[in-house]
Each structure stands twice: as structure tokens, then as C-alpha cells.
Design a protein around this motif. Structure first.
Motif, PDB file in Angstrom:
ATOM      1  N   GLY A  46      -7.507  -0.932   6.004  1.00 39.66           N
ATOM      2  CA  GLY A  46      -7.014  -2.293   5.875  1.00 39.66           C
ATOM      3  C   GLY A  46      -7.788  -3.091   4.859  1.00 39.66           C
ATOM      4  N   SER A  77       0.088   5.205  -0.743  1.00 34.40           N
ATOM      5  CA  SER A  77      -0.305   3.856  -1.143  1.00 34.40           C
ATOM      6  C   SER A  77      -1.429   3.305  -0.281  1.00 34.40           C
ATOM      7  N   GLY A  78      -1.895   4.097   0.676  1.00 29.59           N
ATOM      8  CA  GLY A  78      -3.085   3.683   1.406  1.00 29.59           C
ATOM      9  C   GLY A  78      -2.819   2.761   2.574  1.00 29.59           C
ATOM     10  N   GLU A  79      -1.566   2.679   3.031  1.00 31.56           N
ATOM     11  CA  GLU A  79      -1.305   1.799   4.155  1.00 31.56           C
ATOM     12  C   GLU A  79      -2.003   2.296   5.411  1.00 31.56           C
ATOM     13  N   ASN A 112       3.096   8.950   2.123  1.00 33.66           N
ATOM     14  CA  ASN A 112       2.671   7.631   1.676  1.00 33.66           C
ATOM     15  C   ASN A 112       1.311   7.717   1.015  1.00 33.66           C
ATOM     16  N   SER A 150      -1.891  -7.855   4.960  1.00 29.20           N
ATOM     17  CA  SER A 150      -2.877  -7.118   4.168  1.00 29.20           C
ATOM     18  C   SER A 150      -3.588  -6.047   4.993  1.00 29.20           C
ATOM     19  N   VAL A 194       5.140   6.683   7.404  1.00 30.44           N
ATOM     20  CA  VAL A 194       5.749   6.894   6.094  1.00 30.44           C
ATOM     21  C   VAL A 194       5.431   8.300   5.633  1.00 30.44           C
ATOM     22  N   GLY A 197      -3.752  -2.635   7.094  1.00 30.40           N
ATOM     23  CA  GLY A 197      -2.984  -1.394   7.173  1.00 30.40           C
ATOM     24  C   GLY A 197      -2.248  -1.302   8.497  1.00 30.40           C
ATOM     25  N   GLY A 198      -0.958  -0.963   8.427  1.00 32.62           N
ATOM     26  CA  GLY A 198      -0.197  -0.745   9.654  1.00 32.62           C
ATOM     27  C   GLY A 198       0.411  -1.989  10.252  1.00 32.62           C
TER      28      GLY A 198
END
Ligand SMILES: [Zn+2]
Lengths: 198, 189
Positions: free
Chosen positions: A196, A190-192, A188, A112, A185, A114-115
Motif C-alpha cells: 500500500g 501494477s503492485g496493487e 496484475n 491509495s 486480478v 493496496g486492495g
């Protein structure tokens, strides 16, 4: 092939030469037109094999697209339990959770962020004895662009906090090892790349 | 609740090694991603090793079930693809063995012809089409050795073990297969 000039070298020896790049007979093979012709034939055979395999894979993908979903549905994969971890259960002495469930929890917490993508996760220590010290070892695949020391610290904190709330394990350390860095990405949305956990 | 909407996205470009580690820990989603990534290759390979497409699909399914059970013991996750191919080899050979003991057929070349697509047919006469035809005419024992070596990338020892014959026989069958295939392909040129 001219039988009067047959040098008598076998296809086995030539195949081995092609596979290994060396041969005790290399001096002959390198200068024999007949062997060179055979080597060329073997090379184009291998090249044709690779092309044929590409075609085969394309056909395997194109034929009835539902087959893979069907296979996946048929697999009915059962999750792995691992060791049994006892819980203080009040009246019910038999209360317990599984090591597999705890590892899945660590994975969920890590994924969950990010990264972070969690790889292998191990619980070291005797989890079957309440209160025994347990160390958590986590492999992480990181996304490029996230500073690793911060990422490791965030992950450690999150795992500590989650295991404190959700389990009765006496977690004494969380070790994070980065096994690879994946490229960023492109596009991207999607907020990755975000901070976090919300 | 945690944000896991990124997970499929993360798994999609995860290296095999990471997927294999997760699968070894019991993560079904990671195993499925790994399986989907390599299933077309496994299927194509199985089709070359058994005699019908239906049989090949059974082999792939059995291989994936075996892989899930065993993936925790896979030491080097970067070699997951080769490992899956080896499992397909073993399953396909077992399938052939079972079939043979059932219907007691002679050792005839009996591969289901893998028909070319229209584009492939359009370049009829190409080396790969020639190879395809020549391959289907090989005796089954030679064809298997050749497919295991050339398409599966397996060693003589691995092939010998899978087929229950000596490494020397593998070498011999492979040489006969290569000689025939080269000759037939030359005639197409
Ligand atoms: Zn020669």
C-alpha cells in the motif's frame, strides 16, 4: 390457426402467464395446442428481441468510436460541495472548506492503499460547528487476498492521520464496512497487492 | 503523494454498486466508469425509442446529465443499470413528445431503419432480421410499448407513467404489437 378450434384465449392472458408463471386459466393453457403454439411464438419473440438487442449494442459500440468520449467531454460534471465546514482563519473569518472536499480526501487516502476501493463515505456529526465530534463512515470494496481486519486498521489509521493534518475536524471514530470482495486480478503487475502506502 | 496509479484499474472492475456510491459522493471518475460501462446499451435502447441516431445520442447525453444530478438519491446501486435505462426511457419519450408538438406529424411508423451489419445480412432470414423489419413497420405507439417492455424490462405501470396512458392501454398495445410481430416472424420462417 384453425378458426373452428379457436379457444378464444387472448394474447394478453398468455403474455401474463409467460411473465408471471401462473394463471387462473393454467389448466386450459397447459393442455391447449393453440395456446401452446401461441406461447411458443411469444417465447421465440422474446428470444429474438434479446438477440436483436445484442446486435444493437454491438452496432452502438462499433459506430464512430469517438462518440462516448465526446459525450463525456460534454457532460462537464460539477463536483458536489455538500455542507460547509468552517476553518479557524486568523484574520479571515470566512475561511471554510466543503464536506465534498473532505470526502474526496478520504477517498484518495483509501484508494491509495493496496486492495482498497472506497465506496460511500459519510461524515456524521455537525461539521458546521468547530470542535463537534465527527464520525467517519466508509464503505470499502476489498480485493480478495487482503486480510480484512488488517486492511480495516490500516485504513482507519491512514484516514485519522490525514484528517488530523489536513482538516480541523474533531474525528472521534472511523468506521469501516466491507461491502464486497472483488476477485484477484490475474497477472496484475501494477503492485496493487503490495503493502500500500509508500 | 499517494499512489493512485492503480485507481483506473480498481474502478474498471468495481461493481456498479461501488461506482454508484462513489458517484453519489461526487466522484466524477466513478461516474464516468459507470457511464462508459452502460452507454452502449443506453444508446442502443435510445435508438429503438427515437427516430434518428442523432436524436438517440442527444437522449443518452441528457440521460447521463440527469443521472449525475440524481445519483446521490439512488438507493440500490446494484440496480444502476435498470435505473439508467429508466432515465433513457423518460428522456426518449419526452423527446418524441417535443418533436410531435413541433412538426405535428401523423402517428406514422417513422423509425430510422437500423441497418444490419454485413454479418447480420449474411444470415438474412434470421429471426432477428425479421423482427427488425417487422418492428420498423409497427405504429409508433405500439413499437414504444413493446420496446419499453421487452428491451427495457419495464413494468406496465412504469410504461403507463412514461407514456401518459393507462396500464390497460399499455397491455392492449403490447398485445397488438406482439400479435403482429409474431405473425410477421412466422412468415419469415
Ligand atoms: Zn387455448
Amino acid at each position: 390457426m384453425n378458426p373452428t378450434h379457436d379457444c378464444g384465449r387472448r394474447i394478453e392472458a398468455l403474455s401474463d402467464y409467460l411473465d408471471s408463471g401462473t394463471s387462473p386459466d393454467a389448466e386450459h393453457i397447459d393442455y391447449c395446442p393453440q395456446c401452446q403454439a401461441q406461447l411458443a411464438g411469444l417465447r421465440s419473440l422474446s428470444a429474438a428481441a434479446l438477440l436483436m438487442m445484442d446486435d444493437d449494442v454491438a452496432s452502438a459500440t462499433a459506430d464512430d468510436t469517438g462518440w462516448l468520449d465526446g459525450i463525456m467531454a460534454n457532460l462537464r460534471l460539477e463536483s458536489r460541495a455538500g455542507r460547509t465546514i468552517p476553518l479557524r482563519g486568523g484574520e479571515l473569518d470566512e475561511l471554510s472548506e466543503t464536506e465534498g472536499a473532505v470526502i474526496a480526501l478520504v477517498r484518495t487516502v483509501g484508494d491509495s492503499l493496496g486492495g482498497v476501493l472506497i465506496g460511500r463515505c459519510q461524515l456524521e456529526g455537525d461539521v458546521s460547528v468547530p470542535g463537534e465530534p465527527v464520525e467517519v463512515k466508509i464503505n470499502v470494496s476489498a480485493r480478495y487476498g487482503h486480510p480484512l481486519p488488517e486492511l480495516a486498521q490500516t485504513l482507519r489509521d491512514a484516514v485519522f492521520a490525514e484528517l488530523l493534518v489536513e482538516t480541523e475536524l474533531n474525528v472521534t471514530a472511523v468506521h469501516v464496512a466491507f461491502t464486497d470482495i472483488r476477485p484477484p486480478v490475474i497477472g496484475n503487475g501494477s503492485g496493487e497487492s503490495g503493502k500500500g502506502r509508500s | 503523494m499517494k499512489q493512485l496509479q492503480d485507481l483506473p484499474h480498481k474502478l474498471a472492475d468495481a461493481p456498479d454498486a461501488v461506482l454508484a456510491e462513489r458517484a453519489g459522493d461526487g466522484n466524477v471518475a466513478a461516474f464516468e466508469m459507470l457511464a462508459r460501462r452502460h452507454a452502449p446499451l443506453m444508446r442502443a435502447y435510445a435508438r429503438r425509442l427515437v427516430n434518428s441516431h442523432a436524436e438517440a445520442d442527444d437522449v443518452v447525453q441528457d440521460a447521463l446529465i440527469a443521472a449525475w444530478k440524481d445519483i446521490a438519491h439512488l438507493q440500490d446501486g446494484t440496480a444502476a443499470k435498470a435505473w439508467l435505462m429508466r432515465i433513457v426511457s423518460r428522456r426518449a419519450v419526452d423527446t418524441g413528445r417535443r418533436r410531435k408538438s413541433h412538426d405535428n406529424l401523423d402517428d406514422q411508423p417513422e423509425a430510422e431503419a437500423i441497418l444490419p451489419t454485413p454479418e447480420q445480412a449474411a444470415v438474412a432470414g434470421s429471426a432477428r432480421l425479421a423482427l427488425n423489419t417487422a418492428l420498423s413497420r409497427l405504429p409508433e405507439e405500439q413499437r414504444r410499448c413493446w420496446v419499453l417492455k421487452e428491451l427495457g424490462g419495464q413494468s406496465y405501470e412504469e410504461i403507463a407513467q412514461a407514456l401518459g396512458i393507462s396500464a390497460a392501454s399499455v397491455r392492449g398495445r403490447l398485445a397488438r404489437a406482439r400479435t403482429t410481430l409474431m405473425k410477421e416472424m412466422e412468415e419469415w420462417r
